[in-house]
Design an enzyme around this catalytic site. Structure first.
Site, short mmCIF file in Angstrom:
data_model
loop_
_atom_site.label_atom_id
_atom_site.label_comp_id
_atom_site.label_asym_id
_atom_site.label_seq_id
_atom_site.Cartn_x
_atom_site.Cartn_y
_atom_site.Cartn_z
N HIS A 93 -7.53 1.50 1.15
CA HIS A 93 -7.34 0.10 1.50
C HIS A 93 -6.29 -0.17 2.58
O HIS A 93 -6.29 -1.24 3.20
CB HIS A 93 -6.95 -0.63 0.20
N ARG A 130 -10.21 -25.86 -2.38
CA ARG A 130 -10.60 -25.76 -0.96
C ARG A 130 -9.39 -26.10 -0.06
O ARG A 130 -9.18 -25.47 0.98
CB ARG A 130 -11.80 -26.68 -0.70
N TYR A 138 -5.09 -14.61 -8.58
CA TYR A 138 -4.97 -14.24 -7.16
C TYR A 138 -6.36 -14.26 -6.55
O TYR A 138 -7.28 -13.65 -7.07
CB TYR A 138 -4.39 -12.83 -7.12
N GLU A 186 -24.54 -29.94 -3.64
CA GLU A 186 -23.72 -30.96 -4.30
C GLU A 186 -22.45 -31.26 -3.50
O GLU A 186 -21.51 -31.85 -4.01
CB GLU A 186 -23.34 -30.48 -5.71
N LYS A 203 -25.10 -19.75 -3.47
CA LYS A 203 -24.32 -20.74 -2.71
C LYS A 203 -25.06 -22.07 -2.60
O LYS A 203 -24.46 -23.12 -2.40
CB LYS A 203 -24.10 -20.21 -1.29
N TYR A 228 0.80 -1.22 0.00
CA TYR A 228 0.00 0.00 0.00
C TYR A 228 0.84 1.28 0.00
O TYR A 228 0.79 2.06 -0.94
CB TYR A 228 -0.97 0.00 1.20
N SER A 246 -7.87 -13.46 -2.60
CA SER A 246 -7.46 -13.09 -1.23
C SER A 246 -7.93 -14.15 -0.26
O SER A 246 -9.07 -14.59 -0.30
CB SER A 246 -8.11 -11.79 -0.77
N LEU A 295 -20.14 -29.27 -2.61
CA LEU A 295 -18.97 -28.58 -3.18
C LEU A 295 -18.83 -27.21 -2.51
O LEU A 295 -19.85 -26.56 -2.22
CB LEU A 295 -19.17 -28.37 -4.69
N SER A 296 -17.61 -26.76 -2.31
CA SER A 296 -17.41 -25.42 -1.74
C SER A 296 -17.86 -24.36 -2.75
O SER A 296 -17.37 -24.34 -3.89
CB SER A 296 -15.92 -25.23 -1.41
N SER A 315 -11.57 -11.68 -5.53
CA SER A 315 -11.82 -11.72 -4.10
C SER A 315 -13.28 -11.97 -3.82
O SER A 315 -14.15 -11.43 -4.51
CB SER A 315 -11.42 -10.39 -3.47
N GLN A 316 -13.52 -12.81 -2.82
CA GLN A 316 -14.89 -12.94 -2.34
C GLN A 316 -15.05 -11.98 -1.17
O GLN A 316 -14.25 -11.99 -0.25
CB GLN A 316 -15.16 -14.37 -1.84
N PRO A 320 -11.04 0.16 -3.12
CA PRO A 320 -12.25 -0.53 -3.59
C PRO A 320 -13.51 0.31 -3.35
O PRO A 320 -13.51 1.20 -2.50
CB PRO A 320 -12.30 -1.79 -2.71
N1 COA Z 1 -20.34 -29.01 1.09
C1 COA Z 1 -21.33 -28.24 1.58
N2 COA Z 1 -21.14 -26.96 2.01
C2 COA Z 1 -19.90 -26.46 1.93
C3 COA Z 1 -18.82 -27.20 1.39
C4 COA Z 1 -19.08 -28.54 0.97
N3 COA Z 1 -18.12 -29.29 0.48
N4 COA Z 1 -17.73 -26.42 1.43
C5 COA Z 1 -18.09 -25.24 1.97
N5 COA Z 1 -19.41 -25.26 2.26
C6 COA Z 1 -20.20 -24.20 2.89
C7 COA Z 1 -19.48 -23.59 4.08
O1 COA Z 1 -19.75 -24.31 5.26
C8 COA Z 1 -20.06 -22.20 4.11
O2 COA Z 1 -21.35 -22.24 4.67
P1 COA Z 1 -22.14 -20.92 5.23
O3 COA Z 1 -22.63 -20.18 4.02
O4 COA Z 1 -23.23 -21.51 6.02
O5 COA Z 1 -21.13 -20.19 6.04
C9 COA Z 1 -20.24 -21.86 2.64
O6 COA Z 1 -20.34 -23.12 1.98
C10 COA Z 1 -19.12 -21.06 2.05
O7 COA Z 1 -17.89 -21.77 2.09
P2 COA Z 1 -16.81 -21.63 0.93
O8 COA Z 1 -17.51 -21.27 -0.31
O9 COA Z 1 -15.95 -22.83 0.89
O10 COA Z 1 -15.98 -20.34 1.31
P3 COA Z 1 -15.61 -19.65 2.66
O11 COA Z 1 -16.80 -18.98 3.23
O12 COA Z 1 -14.88 -20.59 3.54
O13 COA Z 1 -14.65 -18.51 2.14
C11 COA Z 1 -12.58 -17.50 1.51
C12 COA Z 1 -13.43 -18.77 1.48
C13 COA Z 1 -11.27 -17.75 0.83
C14 COA Z 1 -13.31 -16.39 0.77
C15 COA Z 1 -12.37 -17.10 3.01
O14 COA Z 1 -11.66 -18.11 3.65
C16 COA Z 1 -11.55 -15.85 3.17
O15 COA Z 1 -10.34 -15.92 3.36
N6 COA Z 1 -12.20 -14.67 3.15
C17 COA Z 1 -11.53 -13.39 3.26
C18 COA Z 1 -11.28 -12.81 1.90
C19 COA Z 1 -10.84 -11.40 1.98
O16 COA Z 1 -10.14 -10.98 2.89
N7 COA Z 1 -11.28 -10.61 1.01
C20 COA Z 1 -11.12 -9.19 1.06
C21 COA Z 1 -10.08 -8.63 0.25
S1 COA Z 1 -10.19 -6.89 0.29
#
Ligand code: COA
Length: 625
Positions: free
Chosen positions: A342, A503, A451, A424, A418, A106, A453, A426-427, A553-554, A119
């Site tokens: 930021h 994941r 990338y 399924e 989601k 930064y 985050s 899946l994450s 980024s999410q 952002p």
């Molecule tokens: N089966 C069923 N559900 C699942 C699953 C699976 N295999 N894998 C994950 N899920 C669910 C999780 O339990 C979670 O449930 P919720 O909605 O009830 O909380 C949801 O799905 C989301 O999980 P997932 O999609 O795997 O992502 P996450 O929420 O763990 O997020 C990151 C992942 C990388 C975004 C997070 O760890 C992170 O680091 N966030 C910060 C990012 C950041 O700083 N961004 C800003 C930059 S300015």
């Protein structure tokens, strides 16, 4: 989300400290002290993973050359010496990375904060279309932020968790009453919330004119929204002229130019006082002119652009102080959102604040007792010398070029949210990242460094590391997806495998074992030790690995909003998303000056990729393997 690291090889100097533990209030002190310290990952592990990460990004020939450099770094003793230096640093500091990251990502970064670093957040359109509505909403919003501030001040903010583990809450202490200050080689961030007399005012900007608005009564209670509304009306009434010099435009400039102009600006005592008042204020509220009308389809993209840069010198860009950490934007036509600087914080704490404020604005008005008259908000004066005027003109020109160059597309993917990947097993995040990989591959027939985050807030003063979404597994999947010789069963198996690999990388990253910040640390350690730069970091593969054509980024929120940010390389995309239960909000950005990129085109491919992946999963029974 910021994928860049400063190109500067200058030795980093500690200029700005994160709020030290000793300064944090009692309850958080205990919480913060209980958090683990960020580990330094094992050297051998990072080097092995680095070689794996390069596989989909460089040719076999380049990879073989890099492997020689990696082996040399591994066995010559250079790597071990730097690693020991990092481990020493980790023993001596609360977080071996956070200060370095603040500086390199930064404060030493010299590009304008506008588009390149700050952002924006697009909030749902509000239900008003006139000045009364605008001021009512702004007043309620200000009251909501003050309500949030009370939680910060009283330490009643609930501790956040990720994967069941408590997170570092330090960023919440950095967001309010803070501002970036330009410097000739590097900037600083000043935070006034811990000052002996913390600020009690906010800044309001209307028609490019800045006002100091005190938002606390003399007994220390925050003003009510009715009181704030009355004050905003006074501000509005005294800033009707639209021919004012847009002094705020100066903050949009390249940081070196801005630093020079800044020193010139604050030579004048009145200017200096006005600038200090803005810097010290708790936050800024920008009362914008209505944004130019566009079709419904383009509306959200237009708002995103307004949040990121204000639309240019003829629109609302002069209605900002882009160095200010938090700026809420409320336009007369009901569009609103936020832009933030930021350096002090990542998106998630900012969005947690927004969630609180948006909920707050929906609360019914209370019936209140008659109001005491309040003093007139103070207009901040600026003496514009010919030199300052010249700086403003130059800043306007540069800004308008940036405005024309930004290509942004905000859209709602409404087929599923989601819920589908979850059903399924899946994450969802990994599923979306795979869709991005597939989109990019379909558009360019190649894989690019990507990338995402990852939060490091499980650790004290943690910021982010990188999830490298382009992997051997993602490449196997995207190559197979449109290959007619492959059966659906094989494709879906590759999809599931790639989702699991993503994941797994995420878990590794949030637990402090990713490779990007470790490699950066080794590089900065070499600079600090004044040893020659290891060849590993001068290698083409390293440059390719760090050239993030996809910076993603999410930023999840309860509010139906989306964060947006610019690309980090000239030929890249910035992609931010907020996955809701049954839809996903996306913001895609690119630069118009790059003939190869197009935000709407990537958005189109992304929608298709998500649908194709859903159909593939739905049509193919789970493999027994
Ligand atoms: N089966 C069923 N559900 C699942 C699953 C699976 N295999 N894998 C994950 N899920 C669910 C999780 O339990 C979670 O449930 P919720 O909605 O009830 O909380 C949801 O799905 C989301 O999980 P997932 O999609 O795997 O992502 P996450 O929420 O763990 O997020 C990151 C992942 C990388 C975004 C997070 O760890 C992170 O680091 N966030 C910060 C990012 C950041 O700083 N961004 C800003 C930059 S300015």
């Amino acid at each position: 989300m910021l994928a860049f690291i400063a190109k500067s090889m200058a030795k980093p100097v500690r200029l700005v400290k994160p709020v030290s533990l000793a300064k944090l209030p009692g309850r958080y002190l205990a919480h913060q002290e209980g958090l683990p310290c960020l580990p330094v990952p094992p050297l051998q592990q990072t080097l092995d993973k680095y070689l794996l990460a390069l596989k989909p990004l460089v040719s076999l020939e380049e990879w073989s050359l890099t492997r020689v450099l990696v082996e040399d770094f591994r066995t010559s003793g250079v790597g071990e010496r730097l690693q020991k230096g990092l481990e020493r640093r980790a023993r001596k500091t609360e977080n071996w990375l956070s200060e370095w990251w603040l500086q390199t990502a930064y404060l030493e970064y010299r590009m304008p904060v506008v588009v390149h670093s700050n952002p924006g957040v697009v909030l749902p359109k509000q239900d008003f279309e006139d000045r009364q509505g605008q001021l009512r909403f702004a007043a309620k919003l200000i009251e909501g932020v003050l309500d949030f501030k009370t939680m910060v001040d009283n330490e009643t903010l609930p501790v956040e968790y990720l994967g069941g583990k408590p997170l570092c809450m330090n960023q919440y202490y950095q967001m309010l009453s803070s501002c970036r200050i330009p410097g000739p080689k590097r900037d600083t961030v000043a935070n006034y919330s811990q000052a002996s007399k913390p600020p009690t005012h906010i800044t309001v900007v209307h028609n490019f004119q800045f006002f100091e608005l005190d938002v606390y009564n003399s007994d220390g209670t925050p003003l009510t929204s009715d009181q704030i509304f009355t004050q905003l009306e006074k501000i509005w009434g005294t800033s009707l002229q639209t021919n004012k010099e847009p002094i705020g435009i100066l903050t949009t400039n390249h940081r070196n130019s801005w630093a020079k102009a800044y020193n010139n600006l604050i030579k004048d005592k009145t200017n200096k006082e006005s600038v200090r008042t803005i810097q010290k204020s708790i936050f800024t509220v920008c009362l914008d002119a209505p944004i130019p009308r566009v079709s419904d389809d383009l509306y959200q993209s237009q708002v995103a652009a307004q949040m990121l840069h204000g639309g240019g010198s003829r629109w609302n860009s002069g209605n900002r102080w882009f160095d200010k950490t938090l700026q809420f934007i409320v336009a007369e036509d009901g569009s609103c959102g936020l832009v933030y600087e930021h350096a002090p914080a990542e998106g998630p704490p900012i969005v947690a604040l927004i969630d609180h404020v948006v909920e707050y604005t929906k609360r019914p008005e209370l019936i209140r007792s008659p109001m005491m008259p309040l003093p007139m908000p103070k207009k901040l004066r600026f003496n514009i010398t010919p030199e300052i005027k010249n700086d403003i003109e130059k800043a306007k020109q540069n800004l308008n070029i940036m405005v024309h160059d930004l290509d942004v597309k905000v859209f709602v993917f409404s087929v599923f949210g989601k819920n589908f990947p979850k059903s399924e097993k899946l994450s969802p995040d990994a599923f979306i990242q795979l869709a991005l990989q597939l989109s990019y591959y379909r558009m360019y027939k190649q894989v690019c460094a990507t990338y995402e985050s990852a939060s490091l807030r499980m650790f004290r003063l943690g910021r982010t590391d990188t999830i490298r979404s382009a992997s051997i597994d993602s490449e196997n999947f995207v190559q197979a997806m449109d290959d007619p010789s492959k059966q659906n069963q094989e494709k879906v198996d590759l999809l599931r495998k790639a989702v699991q690999a993503h994941r797994a990388y995420t878990d590794m990253a949030i637990n402090g074992n990713a490779i990007d910040r470790h490699l950066l640390g080794l590089k900065l350690q070499a600079i600090e030790d004044l040893v020659s730069m290891p060849e590993l970091f001068m290698d083409t593969s390293y440059a390719v690995a760090m050239h993030f054509n996809l910076s993603t980024s999410q930023v999840p929120a309860k509010t139906d909003c989306v964060m947006c940010f610019g690309p980090v390389v000239p030929d890249g995309y910035g992609v931010c998303y907020n996955p809701m239960e049954d839809h996903i909000n996306f913001a895609v950005s690119a630069f118009n000056s790059c003939a190869e990129t197009n935000a709407a085109r990537l958005a189109h491919y992304l929608e298709r990729a998500l649908c194709d992946m859903q159909q593939l999963v739905q049509r193919t029974p789970k493999s027994k393997l």
